[in-house]
Design a protein around this motif. Structure first.
Motif, PDB file in Angstrom:
ATOM      1  N   SER A   1       4.026   7.991  11.916  1.00 21.98           N
ATOM      2  CA  SER A   1       3.280   7.240  10.917  1.00 21.98           C
ATOM      3  C   SER A   1       3.190   8.031   9.614  1.00 21.98           C
ATOM      4  O   SER A   1       3.504   9.227   9.560  1.00 21.98           O
ATOM      5  CB  SER A   1       1.873   6.933  11.441  1.00 21.98           C
ATOM      6  N   GLN A   2       2.758   7.339   8.564  1.00 21.00           N
ATOM      7  CA  GLN A   2       2.657   7.994   7.255  1.00 21.00           C
ATOM      8  C   GLN A   2       1.611   9.100   7.268  1.00 21.00           C
ATOM      9  O   GLN A   2       1.814  10.178   6.697  1.00 21.00           O
ATOM     10  CB  GLN A   2       2.331   6.947   6.198  1.00 21.00           C
ATOM     11  N   VAL A   3       0.469   8.845   7.922  1.00 21.65           N
ATOM     12  CA  VAL A   3      -0.579   9.867   8.004  1.00 21.65           C
ATOM     13  C   VAL A   3      -0.085  11.075   8.788  1.00 21.65           C
ATOM     14  O   VAL A   3      -0.310  12.232   8.407  1.00 21.65           O
ATOM     15  CB  VAL A   3      -1.850   9.280   8.647  1.00 21.65           C
TER      16      VAL A   3
ATOM     17  N   MET B   1       2.791   3.483   0.299  1.00 24.42           N
ATOM     18  CA  MET B   1       1.744   3.542   1.312  1.00 24.42           C
ATOM     19  C   MET B   1       0.502   2.865   0.765  1.00 24.42           C
ATOM     20  O   MET B   1       0.276   2.824  -0.454  1.00 24.42           O
ATOM     21  CB  MET B   1       1.443   4.988   1.723  1.00 24.42           C
ATOM     22  N   SER B   2      -0.330   2.368   1.661  1.00 22.63           N
ATOM     23  CA  SER B   2      -1.555   1.700   1.251  1.00 22.63           C
ATOM     24  C   SER B   2      -2.586   2.729   0.823  1.00 22.63           C
ATOM     25  O   SER B   2      -2.508   3.909   1.192  1.00 22.63           O
ATOM     26  CB  SER B   2      -2.110   0.858   2.401  1.00 22.63           C
TER      27      SER B   2
ATOM     28  N   ARG C   1      -5.543   2.783   1.848  1.00 23.65           N
ATOM     29  CA  ARG C   1      -6.265   3.157   3.060  1.00 23.65           C
ATOM     30  C   ARG C   1      -5.591   4.358   3.724  1.00 23.65           C
ATOM     31  O   ARG C   1      -6.251   5.319   4.125  1.00 23.65           O
ATOM     32  CB  ARG C   1      -6.331   1.960   4.004  1.00 23.65           C
ATOM     33  N   THR C   2      -4.271   4.312   3.821  1.00 26.25           N
ATOM     34  CA  THR C   2      -3.533   5.427   4.422  1.00 26.25           C
ATOM     35  C   THR C   2      -3.647   6.684   3.571  1.00 26.25           C
ATOM     36  O   THR C   2      -3.817   7.794   4.092  1.00 26.25           O
ATOM     37  CB  THR C   2      -2.057   5.045   4.578  1.00 26.25           C
TER      38      THR C   2
ATOM     39  N   VAL D   1      -7.057   8.257   4.159  1.00 26.98           N
ATOM     40  CA  VAL D   1      -7.173   8.920   5.460  1.00 26.98           C
ATOM     41  C   VAL D   1      -6.513  10.289   5.425  1.00 26.98           C
ATOM     42  O   VAL D   1      -7.051  11.284   5.949  1.00 26.98           O
ATOM     43  CB  VAL D   1      -6.566   8.037   6.570  1.00 26.98           C
ATOM     44  N   ALA D   2      -5.342  10.378   4.805  1.00 23.23           N
ATOM     45  CA  ALA D   2      -4.640  11.655   4.728  1.00 23.23           C
ATOM     46  C   ALA D   2      -5.424  12.680   3.919  1.00 23.23           C
ATOM     47  O   ALA D   2      -5.557  13.846   4.320  1.00 23.23           O
ATOM     48  CB  ALA D   2      -3.250  11.445   4.124  1.00 23.23           C
TER      49      ALA D   2
ATOM     50  N   ILE E   1     -13.358   4.461   4.908  1.00 24.84           N
ATOM     51  CA  ILE E   1     -11.976   3.992   4.769  1.00 24.84           C
ATOM     52  C   ILE E   1     -11.934   2.612   4.120  1.00 24.84           C
ATOM     53  O   ILE E   1     -11.111   2.347   3.224  1.00 24.84           O
ATOM     54  CB  ILE E   1     -11.284   3.975   6.145  1.00 24.84           C
TER      55      ILE E   1
ATOM     56  N   SER F   1     -10.391   1.670   0.367  1.00 27.79           N
ATOM     57  CA  SER F   1      -9.311   0.705   0.144  1.00 27.79           C
ATOM     58  C   SER F   1      -9.602  -0.217  -1.027  1.00 27.79           C
ATOM     59  O   SER F   1      -8.672  -0.811  -1.598  1.00 27.79           O
ATOM     60  CB  SER F   1      -9.097  -0.122   1.419  1.00 27.79           C
TER      61      SER F   1
END
Length: 565
Positions: free
Chosen positions: A2-4, A115-116, A118-119, A122-123, A279, A283
């Motif tokens: 995943s991106q994270v 990427m969003s 939101r993502t 999170v990162a 989160i 967003s």
């Protein structure tokens, strides 16, 4: 992947390479930092072990029933410490989240990536947690170990302490990030006068609250224990996350695993809920806030000579060029970084609380022994505040020149003049606050002339020593690739500077305390011996301060002249 997970893997690789790069550092620096870190951990463990041991023996018995008030105080102390750490983590996460989400150059690249938001949040949120809470694991582990050894706790206590740690740091991290997201949308739209008024109101209310709660009448010797229990009882609210943590860990120590599991699940559910809220809010609010902050400087009009920053040139007209221009540049860089001046405001708040509670120490100044200790502790408090100021704000000055430092290398000005400009700027700013603090505290404590003069001299001389140490080591170990001052300070050079600053303060304060205590205890055969010993201590302090100023400055300048840009 995943991106994270991809971003986390990249950060992990960067961390591994950063640790591996230690082999390229000076062995002396690595050895001093390692030994100091281990020594500090052992010192904290020893303090808590002796303190908990004394509390465990404090109390009495009633027949066959052991009535130990120390057990009650120990439990209350853990609740108080947990609550204090919880609020400190919230504030720390507000500052870290702001610099990580809105001031980092990585964000500009990640915003444009597929990427969003939101993502992305999170990162960056995971990075905030690690950066803001690692110190708690380092300084909290000796306290937990000391408590477990004193009370003979079983393995369940240590397992519970480790299990409670992740949700305990997750909840304030989510809370701090939520506050940052909201404040980034609201505060940039407010006028500076409105912000200053709000800050003054908050500090004023806090100042009044502390004076009422910690008044001299309430803290008299007869009322001290009831007031302590009454104040600590406020930390036993079932609505406080700190109470869930301390209650669960203490339940594990007594073998009540059901209560421990309940408190853990209560803390974990709230931490996950707060994280989900952060989160979802990110967003919606992150990108508008980031975009507004990026374009704010382009919208703001700054007429020449208007405002506080605009009048700096006329206020500093007595300074010769190019020193005046460099000073104005450093002040503007500091003022335009909210993570810098917000922490400076916090130091003002700490100093205000310290001044507000000085009147409570008057009850101890009637006795020679306690008068001596109050004076020495006052010197220690003022010099430690000074050491914190220089470590946090002065050490990064050279590094904050960044990749533009080569421009100064091409300018018709020597590196020597640039470095000494940083030094004198530090002395001028820190001495304004610390000398005023020690003079005001001495007046409020009604110190004798010898203590008053000694306090003022100690703070004056340490301004030079600590400024030279911070500027010199900041020049010796610069980091021109980092724009975040907090991360510059957290590096190897910043850690070494803080350790040596604390050691320097310990030498200055410890030598004076030793001589003054000998005088109170009557260990000098005649008054002349005391004055000779005091004179020797002042010479020692002056020499140590001179060496602490000159040696790092010379080493830093030599390193700067040998660098290639």
């Amino acid at each position: 992947m995943s991106q994270v997970a991809t971003i986390a893997w990249v950060k992990l690789r960067m961390g591994v390479h950063a640790v591996a790069s230690v082999r390229n550092e000076s062995r002396l620096k690595v050895a001093v930092i390692s030994i100091s870190a281990i020594g500090l951990w052992l010192f904290v463990f020893g303090v808590f072990f002796e303190g908990f041991g004394w509390l465990a023996r404090f109390g009495g018995t009633a027949g066959d029933f052991a009535l130990t008030i120390g057990d009650v105080i120990m439990a209350r102390m853990l609740s108080v410490l947990t609550l204090a750490v919880f609020f400190m983590l919230i504030f720390s996460n507000v500052l870290v989240a702001f610099s990580t989400l809105y001031r980092s150059r990585e964000v500009a690249y990640l915003v444009q990536s597929p990427m969003s938001y939101r993502t992305l949040f999170v990162a960056r949120f995971a990075e905030c947690i690690v950066f803001s809470s690692w110190a708690l694991a380092y300084l909290g582990s000796p306290m937990i170990l000391a408590y477990g050894l004193v009370n003979g706790a079983g393995p369940a206590f240590y397992v519970a302490s480790a299990a409670f740690y992740p949700p305990f740091v997750l909840l304030p991290a989510a809370t701090g990030s939520l506050l940052t997201l909201v404040l980034a949308r609201i505060f940039p739209r407010l006028r500076p006068k409105t912000l200053a008024l709000l800050a003054a109101v908050v500090l004023g209310l806090f100042f009044v609250y502390v004076r009422i709660k910690l008044s001299a009448d309430r803290l008299s010797e007869e009322n001290f224990l009831p007031v302590l229990l009454d104040a600590s009882a406020q930390t036993q609210s079932p609505f406080l996350p700190s109470f869930w943590t301390s209650r669960g860990i203490l339940a594990a120590a007594t073998g009540n695993l059901g209560e421990c599991l309940f408190q853990f699940l209560l803390l974990l559910s709230n931490a996950l809920m707060a994280t989900w809220m952060a989160i979802e809010v990110a967003s919606r609010l992150f990108y508008p806030g980031w975009s507004f902050l990026q374009g704010q400087d382009r919208k703001r009009l700054r007429p020449l000579g208007k405002g506080i920053l605009g009048r700096l040139d006329s206020l500093l007209h007595r300074l010769p060029n190019p020193t005046r221009v460099l000073v104005i540049k450093d002040i503007k860089l500091f003022w335009r970084d909210p993570t810098q001046w917000s922490q400076f405001v916090i130091f003002f708040g700490i100093m205000a609380v310290y001044i507000a509670n000085l009147r409570n120490a008057r009850m101890y100044t009637e006795n020679d022994f306690w008068r001596n200790w109050v004076a020495c502790l006052n010197i220690g408090a003022c010099t430690l505040i000074l050491a914190t100021l220089t470590s946090r704000f002065v050490f990064p000055l050279v590094s904050l020149e960044g990749r533009r430092f080569w421009v100064l290398g091409l300018a018709p000005i020597s590196f020597r003049r640039i470095v000494w400009q940083k030094f004198w700027l530090s002395v001028a700013t820190t001495s304004t606050f610390t000398v005023g603090l020690v003079v005001l505290s001495g007046i409020m404590l009604k110190l004798n002339s010898i203590y008053f003069i000694l306090s003022v001299y100690s703070v004056c001389i340490t301004n030079f020593g600590l400024a030279g140490l911070a500027v010199g080591l900041g020049t010796l170990y610069p980091n021109f690739h980092e724009e975040n001052p907090a991360r510059i300070v957290s590096g190897m050079g910043g850690t070494l500077n803080f350790v040596l600053s604390v050691a320097y303060v310990a030498v200055v304060v410890g030598a004076q305390t030793l001589v003054l205590n000998w005088r109170v205890l009557g260990l000098f055969q005649n008054p002349a011996a005391f004055w000779w010993a005091l004179g020797g201590v002042l010479v020692l302090v002056t020499v140590v301060s001179g060496l602490g100023m000159i040696v790092p400055m010379r080493l830093g300048l030599r390193n700067l002249n040998n660098m290639e840009f």
